[in-house]
Design a protein around this motif. Structure first.
Motif, PDB file in Angstrom:
ATOM      1  N   LYS A  56       0.843  -1.200   0.000  1.00 59.21           N
ATOM      2  CA  LYS A  56       0.000   0.000   0.000  1.00 59.21           C
ATOM      3  C   LYS A  56       0.876   1.247   0.000  1.00 59.21           C
ATOM      4  O   LYS A  56       0.612   2.203  -0.735  1.00 59.21           O
ATOM      5  CB  LYS A  56      -0.947   0.011   1.194  1.00 59.21           C
ATOM      6  CG  LYS A  56      -1.868   1.228   1.204  1.00 59.21           C
ATOM      7  CD  LYS A  56      -2.739   1.263   2.441  1.00 59.21           C
ATOM      8  CE  LYS A  56      -3.678   2.453   2.465  1.00 59.21           C
ATOM      9  NZ  LYS A  56      -3.085   3.739   2.174  1.00 59.21           N
ATOM     10  N   GLY A  57       1.922   1.247   0.818  1.00 56.77           N
ATOM     11  CA  GLY A  57       2.837   2.386   0.851  1.00 56.77           C
ATOM     12  C   GLY A  57       3.526   2.597  -0.485  1.00 56.77           C
ATOM     13  O   GLY A  57       3.651   3.733  -0.959  1.00 56.77           O
ATOM     14  N   LEU A  58       3.962   1.516  -1.115  1.00 53.81           N
ATOM     15  CA  LEU A  58       4.597   1.628  -2.428  1.00 53.81           C
ATOM     16  C   LEU A  58       3.619   2.153  -3.473  1.00 53.81           C
ATOM     17  O   LEU A  58       3.974   3.001  -4.303  1.00 53.81           O
ATOM     18  CB  LEU A  58       5.155   0.266  -2.858  1.00 53.81           C
ATOM     19  CG  LEU A  58       6.334  -0.258  -2.035  1.00 53.81           C
ATOM     20  CD1 LEU A  58       6.653  -1.699  -2.431  1.00 53.81           C
ATOM     21  CD2 LEU A  58       7.558   0.635  -2.197  1.00 53.81           C
ATOM     22  N   ASP A  59       2.387   1.644  -3.419  1.00 52.22           N
ATOM     23  CA  ASP A  59       1.351   2.118  -4.350  1.00 52.22           C
ATOM     24  C   ASP A  59       1.065   3.600  -4.133  1.00 52.22           C
ATOM     25  O   ASP A  59       0.940   4.368  -5.100  1.00 52.22           O
ATOM     26  CB  ASP A  59       0.068   1.300  -4.203  1.00 52.22           C
ATOM     27  CG  ASP A  59       0.229  -0.148  -4.628  1.00 52.22           C
ATOM     28  OD1 ASP A  59       1.229  -0.482  -5.317  1.00 52.22           O
ATOM     29  OD2 ASP A  59      -0.644  -0.958  -4.259  1.00 52.22           O
ATOM     30  N   ASP A  60       0.948   4.015  -2.867  1.00 49.06           N
ATOM     31  CA  ASP A  60       0.707   5.425  -2.554  1.00 49.06           C
ATOM     32  C   ASP A  60       1.856   6.291  -3.077  1.00 49.06           C
ATOM     33  O   ASP A  60       1.631   7.354  -3.669  1.00 49.06           O
ATOM     34  CB  ASP A  60       0.541   5.638  -1.050  1.00 49.06           C
ATOM     35  CG  ASP A  60      -0.808   5.186  -0.524  1.00 49.06           C
ATOM     36  OD1 ASP A  60      -1.726   4.938  -1.339  1.00 49.06           O
ATOM     37  OD2 ASP A  60      -0.946   5.079   0.718  1.00 49.06           O
ATOM     38  N   PHE A  61       3.073   5.844  -2.851  1.00 53.64           N
ATOM     39  CA  PHE A  61       4.232   6.611  -3.317  1.00 53.64           C
ATOM     40  C   PHE A  61       4.222   6.728  -4.842  1.00 53.64           C
ATOM     41  O   PHE A  61       4.415   7.818  -5.390  1.00 53.64           O
ATOM     42  CB  PHE A  61       5.529   5.961  -2.830  1.00 53.64           C
ATOM     43  CG  PHE A  61       6.744   6.766  -3.171  1.00 53.64           C
ATOM     44  CD1 PHE A  61       7.089   7.874  -2.411  1.00 53.64           C
ATOM     45  CD2 PHE A  61       7.531   6.423  -4.253  1.00 53.64           C
ATOM     46  CE1 PHE A  61       8.205   8.642  -2.738  1.00 53.64           C
ATOM     47  CE2 PHE A  61       8.650   7.176  -4.586  1.00 53.64           C
ATOM     48  CZ  PHE A  61       8.992   8.286  -3.823  1.00 53.64           C
ATOM     49  N   SER A  62       3.973   5.614  -5.529  1.00 51.75           N
ATOM     50  CA  SER A  62       3.939   5.627  -6.996  1.00 51.75           C
ATOM     51  C   SER A  62       2.858   6.551  -7.527  1.00 51.75           C
ATOM     52  O   SER A  62       3.010   7.159  -8.591  1.00 51.75           O
ATOM     53  CB  SER A  62       3.716   4.210  -7.539  1.00 51.75           C
ATOM     54  OG  SER A  62       4.815   3.396  -7.233  1.00 51.75           O
ATOM     55  N   ALA A  63       1.754   6.665  -6.785  1.00 50.09           N
ATOM     56  CA  ALA A  63       0.641   7.512  -7.203  1.00 50.09           C
ATOM     57  C   ALA A  63       0.819   8.963  -6.752  1.00 50.09           C
ATOM     58  O   ALA A  63      -0.059   9.800  -6.992  1.00 50.09           O
ATOM     59  CB  ALA A  63      -0.667   6.950  -6.659  1.00 50.09           C
ATOM     60  N   GLY A  64       1.934   9.255  -6.097  1.00 45.20           N
ATOM     61  CA  GLY A  64       2.191  10.620  -5.653  1.00 45.20           C
ATOM     62  C   GLY A  64       1.504  10.995  -4.356  1.00 45.20           C
ATOM     63  O   GLY A  64       1.427  12.181  -4.019  1.00 45.20           O
ATOM     64  N   ARG A  65       1.008  10.005  -3.630  1.00 40.90           N
ATOM     65  CA  ARG A  65       0.324  10.289  -2.358  1.00 40.90           C
ATOM     66  C   ARG A  65       1.342  10.227  -1.211  1.00 40.90           C
ATOM     67  O   ARG A  65       1.418   9.248  -0.482  1.00 40.90           O
ATOM     68  CB  ARG A  65      -0.809   9.289  -2.137  1.00 40.90           C
ATOM     69  CG  ARG A  65      -1.954   9.430  -3.133  1.00 40.90           C
ATOM     70  CD  ARG A  65      -3.109   8.505  -2.812  1.00 40.90           C
ATOM     71  NE  ARG A  65      -2.765   7.097  -2.874  1.00 40.90           N
ATOM     72  CZ  ARG A  65      -2.940   6.305  -3.952  1.00 40.90           C
ATOM     73  NH1 ARG A  65      -3.468   6.796  -5.054  1.00 40.90           N
ATOM     74  NH2 ARG A  65      -2.603   5.037  -3.906  1.00 40.90           N
ATOM     75  N   TYR A  66       2.134  11.284  -1.114  1.00 42.29           N
ATOM     76  CA  TYR A  66       3.087  11.401  -0.024  1.00 42.29           C
ATOM     77  C   TYR A  66       3.345  12.874   0.242  1.00 42.29           C
ATOM     78  O   TYR A  66       2.962  13.741  -0.544  1.00 42.29           O
ATOM     79  CB  TYR A  66       4.398  10.671  -0.332  1.00 42.29           C
ATOM     80  CG  TYR A  66       5.133  11.201  -1.537  1.00 42.29           C
ATOM     81  CD1 TYR A  66       6.072  12.215  -1.390  1.00 42.29           C
ATOM     82  CD2 TYR A  66       4.901  10.693  -2.801  1.00 42.29           C
ATOM     83  CE1 TYR A  66       6.757  12.709  -2.491  1.00 42.29           C
ATOM     84  CE2 TYR A  66       5.578  11.178  -3.905  1.00 42.29           C
ATOM     85  CZ  TYR A  66       6.508  12.184  -3.754  1.00 42.29           C
ATOM     86  OH  TYR A  66       7.185  12.672  -4.836  1.00 42.29           O
ATOM     87  N   LYS A  67       3.968  13.172   1.352  1.00 43.65           N
ATOM     88  CA  LYS A  67       4.256  14.551   1.750  1.00 43.65           C
ATOM     89  C   LYS A  67       5.742  14.660   2.021  1.00 43.65           C
ATOM     90  O   LYS A  67       6.340  13.774   2.628  1.00 43.65           O
ATOM     91  CB  LYS A  67       3.455  14.899   3.009  1.00 43.65           C
ATOM     92  CG  LYS A  67       3.658  16.303   3.487  1.00 43.65           C
ATOM     93  CD  LYS A  67       2.336  16.929   3.855  1.00 43.65           C
ATOM     94  CE  LYS A  67       2.490  18.346   4.339  1.00 43.65           C
ATOM     95  NZ  LYS A  67       2.758  19.308   3.313  1.00 43.65           N
ATOM     96  N   THR A  68       6.335  15.745   1.562  1.00 44.03           N
ATOM     97  CA  THR A  68       7.752  16.004   1.784  1.00 44.03           C
ATOM     98  C   THR A  68       7.905  17.015   2.916  1.00 44.03           C
ATOM     99  O   THR A  68       7.185  18.013   2.956  1.00 44.03           O
ATOM    100  CB  THR A  68       8.404  16.563   0.503  1.00 44.03           C
ATOM    101  OG1 THR A  68       8.217  15.621  -0.552  1.00 44.03           O
ATOM    102  CG2 THR A  68       9.882  16.815   0.700  1.00 44.03           C
ATOM    103  N   PHE A  69       8.832  16.754   3.824  1.00 46.62           N
ATOM    104  CA  PHE A  69       9.114  17.650   4.946  1.00 46.62           C
ATOM    105  C   PHE A  69      10.554  18.136   4.794  1.00 46.62           C
ATOM    106  O   PHE A  69      11.473  17.344   4.691  1.00 46.62           O
ATOM    107  CB  PHE A  69       8.927  16.921   6.273  1.00 46.62           C
ATOM    108  CG  PHE A  69       7.541  16.367   6.451  1.00 46.62           C
ATOM    109  CD1 PHE A  69       6.502  17.196   6.836  1.00 46.62           C
ATOM    110  CD2 PHE A  69       7.273  15.030   6.202  1.00 46.62           C
ATOM    111  CE1 PHE A  69       5.215  16.701   6.987  1.00 46.62           C
ATOM    112  CE2 PHE A  69       5.990  14.523   6.347  1.00 46.62           C
ATOM    113  CZ  PHE A  69       4.957  15.368   6.744  1.00 46.62           C
ATOM    114  N   ASN A  70      10.722  19.457   4.785  1.00 43.58           N
ATOM    115  CA  ASN A  70      12.039  20.039   4.516  1.00 43.58           C
ATOM    116  C   ASN A  70      12.772  20.519   5.760  1.00 43.58           C
ATOM    117  O   ASN A  70      13.992  20.571   5.776  1.00 43.58           O
ATOM    118  CB  ASN A  70      11.907  21.202   3.531  1.00 43.58           C
ATOM    119  CG  ASN A  70      11.371  20.729   2.194  1.00 43.58           C
ATOM    120  OD1 ASN A  70      11.834  19.731   1.662  1.00 43.58           O
ATOM    121  ND2 ASN A  70      10.393  21.419   1.666  1.00 43.58           N
ATOM    122  N   GLU A  71      12.058  20.888   6.778  1.00 41.89           N
ATOM    123  CA  GLU A  71      12.683  21.457   7.973  1.00 41.89           C
ATOM    124  C   GLU A  71      12.497  20.527   9.168  1.00 41.89           C
ATOM    125  O   GLU A  71      11.478  19.853   9.279  1.00 41.89           O
ATOM    126  CB  GLU A  71      12.053  22.820   8.297  1.00 41.89           C
ATOM    127  CG  GLU A  71      12.219  23.866   7.218  1.00 41.89           C
ATOM    128  CD  GLU A  71      13.671  24.254   6.981  1.00 41.89           C
ATOM    129  OE1 GLU A  71      14.442  24.281   7.970  1.00 41.89           O
ATOM    130  OE2 GLU A  71      14.038  24.500   5.815  1.00 41.89           O
TER     131      GLU A  71
END
Length: 87
Positions: A56-71
């Motif tokens: 599920k995590g891999l599928d979410d990542f492939s579909a762009g369902r993730y959040k990037t944290f910079n700080e």
């Protein structure tokens, strides 16, 4: 925890396997074999659930369902701010 007694019908081949495993010293008795089989089944069940979650995590990542944290602290703030929605 209380001990339980169950009755199970097994094939001649399964009985021969049990007897060989006990004779070879791998198990003390039939109960130990059954307990090991149950532990193995429990382990495989948990492993399969983990595999589904990873997929599920891999599928979410492939579909762009993730959040990037910079700080530093961004992820902690995101989790705190969205705790109810993340349940």
């Amino acid at each position: 925890m209380s001990d339980r007694t169950i009755s199970v019908t097994i094939s001649d081949e399964e009985q021969a396997f049990l007897e060989r495993e006990i004779a070879n010293g791998n198990f003390a008795d039939e109960g130990e074999v059954v307990r090991a089989a149950i532990a193995r089944l429990e382990h495989e069940t948990k492993l399969n659930a983990l595999r589904r979650d990873v997929q599920k995590g891999l599928d979410d990542f492939s579909a762009g369902r993730y959040k990037t944290f910079n700080e530093p602290g961004d992820m902690a703030r995101y989790v705190i701010d969205n705790a109810d929605a993340l349940k």
